[in-house]
Design a protein around this motif. Structure first.
Motif, PDB file in Angstrom:
ATOM      1  N   TYR A 142       0.843  -1.185   0.000  1.00 15.88           N
ATOM      2  CA  TYR A 142       0.000   0.000   0.000  1.00 15.88           C
ATOM      3  C   TYR A 142       0.883   1.243   0.000  1.00 15.88           C
ATOM      4  N   TYR A 143       0.379   2.309  -0.593  1.00 12.60           N
ATOM      5  CA  TYR A 143       1.092   3.582  -0.525  1.00 12.60           C
ATOM      6  C   TYR A 143       0.961   4.167   0.881  1.00 12.60           C
ATOM      7  N   MET A 144       2.073   4.601   1.451  1.00 17.82           N
ATOM      8  CA  MET A 144       2.016   5.336   2.698  1.00 17.82           C
ATOM      9  C   MET A 144       1.377   6.696   2.411  1.00 17.82           C
ATOM     10  N   PRO A 145       0.380   7.135   3.177  1.00 16.58           N
ATOM     11  CA  PRO A 145      -0.338   8.374   2.881  1.00 16.58           C
ATOM     12  C   PRO A 145       0.602   9.565   2.698  1.00 16.58           C
ATOM     13  N   GLY A 146       0.404  10.266   1.609  1.00  9.72           N
ATOM     14  CA  GLY A 146       1.180  11.467   1.340  1.00  9.72           C
ATOM     15  C   GLY A 146       2.556  11.225   0.776  1.00  9.72           C
ATOM     16  N   THR A 147       2.890   9.954   0.426  1.00 12.37           N
ATOM     17  CA  THR A 147       4.218   9.651  -0.100  1.00 12.37           C
ATOM     18  C   THR A 147       4.092   8.755  -1.323  1.00 12.37           C
ATOM     19  N   ASP A 148       5.211   8.564  -2.001  1.00 12.37           N
ATOM     20  CA  ASP A 148       5.253   7.610  -3.113  1.00 12.37           C
ATOM     21  C   ASP A 148       5.946   6.323  -2.704  1.00 12.37           C
ATOM     22  N   THR A 149       6.025   6.072  -1.384  1.00  7.43           N
ATOM     23  CA  THR A 149       6.634   4.858  -0.837  1.00  7.43           C
ATOM     24  C   THR A 149       5.566   3.812  -0.562  1.00  7.43           C
ATOM     25  N   CYS A 150       5.820   2.598  -1.024  1.00  3.70           N
ATOM     26  CA  CYS A 150       4.890   1.486  -0.795  1.00  3.70           C
ATOM     27  C   CYS A 150       5.375   0.665   0.399  1.00  3.70           C
ATOM     28  N   ILE A 151       4.455   0.179   1.192  1.00  2.00           N
ATOM     29  CA  ILE A 151       4.799  -0.559   2.409  1.00  2.00           C
ATOM     30  C   ILE A 151       3.945  -1.817   2.504  1.00  2.00           C
ATOM     31  N   LYS A 152       4.552  -2.859   3.061  1.00  2.00           N
ATOM     32  CA  LYS A 152       3.850  -4.130   3.252  1.00  2.00           C
ATOM     33  C   LYS A 152       4.212  -4.689   4.619  1.00  2.00           C
ATOM     34  N   PHE A 153       3.201  -5.124   5.359  1.00  2.00           N
ATOM     35  CA  PHE A 153       3.403  -5.771   6.646  1.00  2.00           C
ATOM     36  C   PHE A 153       3.107  -7.265   6.495  1.00  2.00           C
ATOM     37  N   GLY A 154       3.861  -8.083   7.205  1.00  2.00           N
ATOM     38  CA  GLY A 154       3.650  -9.517   7.142  1.00  2.00           C
ATOM     39  C   GLY A 154       4.243 -10.207   8.351  1.00  2.00           C
ATOM     40  N   GLY A 155       4.283 -11.535   8.289  1.00  2.00           N
ATOM     41  CA  GLY A 155       4.875 -12.302   9.369  1.00  2.00           C
ATOM     42  C   GLY A 155       4.133 -13.594   9.609  1.00  2.00           C
ATOM     43  N   TYR A 156       4.286 -14.134  10.808  1.00  2.00           N
ATOM     44  CA  TYR A 156       3.593 -15.365  11.168  1.00  2.00           C
ATOM     45  C   TYR A 156       3.495 -15.479  12.675  1.00  2.00           C
ATOM     46  N   VAL A 157       2.579 -16.325  13.119  1.00  2.00           N
ATOM     47  CA  VAL A 157       2.508 -16.763  14.509  1.00  2.00           C
ATOM     48  C   VAL A 157       2.671 -18.271  14.503  1.00  2.00           C
ATOM     49  N   ARG A 158       3.545 -18.757  15.368  1.00  2.00           N
ATOM     50  CA  ARG A 158       3.920 -20.170  15.348  1.00  2.00           C
ATOM     51  C   ARG A 158       3.889 -20.753  16.752  1.00  2.00           C
ATOM     52  N   ALA A 159       3.455 -22.006  16.844  1.00  2.00           N
ATOM     53  CA  ALA A 159       3.497 -22.750  18.103  1.00  2.00           C
ATOM     54  C   ALA A 159       4.175 -24.090  17.839  1.00  2.00           C
ATOM     55  N   ASP A 160       5.226 -24.381  18.605  1.00  2.00           N
ATOM     56  CA  ASP A 160       5.990 -25.624  18.445  1.00  2.00           C
ATOM     57  C   ASP A 160       5.924 -26.457  19.712  1.00  2.00           C
ATOM     58  N   THR A 161       5.882 -27.760  19.536  1.00  2.00           N
ATOM     59  CA  THR A 161       6.104 -28.706  20.621  1.00  2.00           C
ATOM     60  C   THR A 161       7.130 -29.722  20.140  1.00  2.00           C
ATOM     61  N   SER A 162       8.218 -29.880  20.904  1.00  2.00           N
ATOM     62  CA  SER A 162       9.286 -30.793  20.529  1.00  2.00           C
ATOM     63  C   SER A 162       9.355 -31.938  21.521  1.00  2.00           C
ATOM     64  N   VAL A 163       9.424 -33.140  21.010  1.00  2.00           N
ATOM     65  CA  VAL A 163       9.514 -34.344  21.825  1.00  2.00           C
ATOM     66  C   VAL A 163      10.888 -34.962  21.597  1.00  2.00           C
TER      67      VAL A 163
END
Length: 494
Positions: free
Chosen positions: A47-68
């Motif tokens: 998405y364009y940051m308001p008032g600028t010509d810079t595009c920005i993207k947010f992302g990531g993940y949520v993870r749950a691990d169990t190790s045996v």
């Protein structure tokens, strides 16, 4: 009548005048502003940051691990994971949130990009990772990490990101644990200045200066064996880790061909080995610097006949004085593993292993350590929602004659008569996993792997004991060791 008429007209004019004045005082309704505008230049999610010509993207993940069986982190996770006793964690869990911010701006020099990848991690049992950083605190606070933070401009990359020596899949050709040998794995990023040239047709070349002068990144052990003790030896530590100050970044380069059929890559690296002193002061002297080096070949084959999306990933590596490029940044650099024994008079068996870039003793030069290894994986998509993979890795480490003689001098002080000293070792991992993706960006994974330490010592040792692992002073058989672990994971990408 005329009077009444004049009064009414005057009143109407007054009301109009007053109404006009009040209307002038009221705020005018502003034109609707497009606060969020889609930026289609760099793919979905920008998405364009308001008032600028810079595009920005947010992302990531949520993870749950169990190790045996200690799972993804196995015996290097904490002092007692190889002890196989009541102090050993046979299972643990981890929760992690990863958050990424990607910005891009078109300029006359090309796209200016910034990228940051921040993680918040909580691991049970307050274990300590192989890089020495706490994974969680007893007060309930989580570990904050910064995996990537870089600026890209006109082909240059400045900041923290994966190494250009890495394969595109870093250390995971088809999933698998962090202990998979056979190549580098800087998935958590390394500080660098890099330049990439694009020659067209999917052919690129890169060079970089990378800051690998920390134990968590590119430095393995540099043992000054003169100060080695029996208590250290039985934990796979063959002397003082005697690095000096930084003198040079690692010099790294690669050439890659990336096309529809897959990709091929050749990587090389030069690694300065700069020690401290033989003794505790400057007058004790020091060995001269040596340059270690590494070379790696990578091959990925896509669109294979077994099914759409199936892929085979392969990598091979050779190192001389740069062992982290094979036994990578998340692999333990010294460890011990205990199990049962059939040797009469022995308390238990133990496998000892230590990784190093070089070895020296008082008055000697640095004897570099040589390694080679390979790893690979095959991923098959059964359906759009189910995929399985098989993977493996193998690494060999060989000390030079001078290094062996120095290490074996200390071994002789604890060896049982008839035992033989050889600090070389091989390490292998084989595993399988299955991933279920019931809906887009939600995945459930089950991963099982077997690890084997093929150590080259024979006979037995008189161990002084390891208090932190509740191991008593006793005779221990020197023996190969195995471990099996399983990782269960739920992950939602966004």
């Amino acid at each position: 009548m005329k009077l009444v008429k004049s009064f009414l007209l005057g009143s109407a004019a007054g009301l109009i005048a007053v109404g006009g004045a009040q209307a002038a005082d009221l705020p005018v309704k502003a034109k609707a502003v497009e606060y969020v505008k889609i930026c289609s230049l760099y793919g979905a999610g920008f998405y364009y940051m308001p008032g600028t010509d810079t595009c920005i993207k947010f992302g990531g993940y949520v993870r749950a691990d169990t190790s045996v069986g200690a799972g993804d982190y196995n015996f290097q996770q904490g002092a007692n994971q190889g002890a196989n006793n009541r102090l050993t964690n046979y299972w643990f869990s981890r929760a992690r949130m990863d958050f990424t911010v990607d910005t891009r701006t078109a300029t006359e020099y090309g796209v200016v990009r910034t990228y940051a990848d921040m993680v918040f991690t909580w691991t049970s049992n307050t274990l300590t990772g192989s890089n020495g950083s706490a994974q969680g605190s007893s007060d309930g606070s989580a570990q904050l990490g910064l995996f990537h933070a870089f600026v890209q401009f006109a082909g240059f990359t400045f900041g923290k990101t994966v190494s250009i020596f890495d394969a595109p899949w870093t250390g995971y050709p088809a999933g698998g644990p962090d202990t998979l040998p056979g190549g580098s794995n800087f998935t958590n990023g390394v500080n660098q200045v890099a330049y990439t040239a694009d020659f067209g047709q999917g052919i690129t070349g890169s060079v970089a200066l990378q800051d690998l002068t920390t134990a968590a990144n590119g430095q393995s052990n540099l043992w000054n064996v003169s100060s080695g003790t029996a208590a250290q030896f039985v934990t796979g530590v063959y002397g003082a880790n005697d690095w000096g100050g930084t003198r040079s970044p690692d010099i790294v380069g690669n050439v890659r061909v990336d096309q529809a059929w897959g990709l091929a890559q050749i990587s090389v690296a030069a690694h300065d080995i700069h020690s401290a002193y033989y003794g505790t002061t400057e007058v004790s002297g020091h060995p001269a610097d040596k340059w270690g080096w590494a070379v790696s070949g990578v091959l990925s084959i896509k669109n294979i006949p077994t099914g759409p999306g199936d892929v085979i990933n392969l990598q091979a590596v050779y190192t001389d004085g740069a062992s982290r490029y094979n036994f990578q940044s998340l692999f333990p650099q010294s460890f011990f593993m205990f199990s049962g024994t059939g040797l009469a008079g022995a308390y238990q068996s133990v496998g000892i292993a230590g990784v190093a870039d070089g070895v020296f003793g008082t008055g000697t030069g640095i004897d570099t350590v040589k390694t080679w290894g390979f790893r690979g994986g095959y991923t098959h998509n059964w359906t759009p929602n189910w995929a399985s993979a098989v993977y493996g890795g193998y690494g060999q480490l060989r000390y030079g004659d001078t290094g062996k003689a120095l290490i074996c001098t200390n071994f002789a002080t604890i060896a049982v008569a008839g035992s033989t000293c050889n600090p070389d070792f091989n390490f292998a991992v084989i595993g399988v996993n299955t991933v279920w993706t019931p809906v887009k960006n939600l995945a459930f994974t089950a991963d099982v792997n077997w690890s084997h330490l093929d150590q080259k010592y024979t006979g037995a040792i008189n161990s002084p004991g390891i208090a932190a692992s509740a191991k008593p002073a006793a005779v221990y058989e020197l023996k190969d060791q195995n471990s099996v672990s399983m990782l269960l994971r739920a992950q939602r990408n966004f």
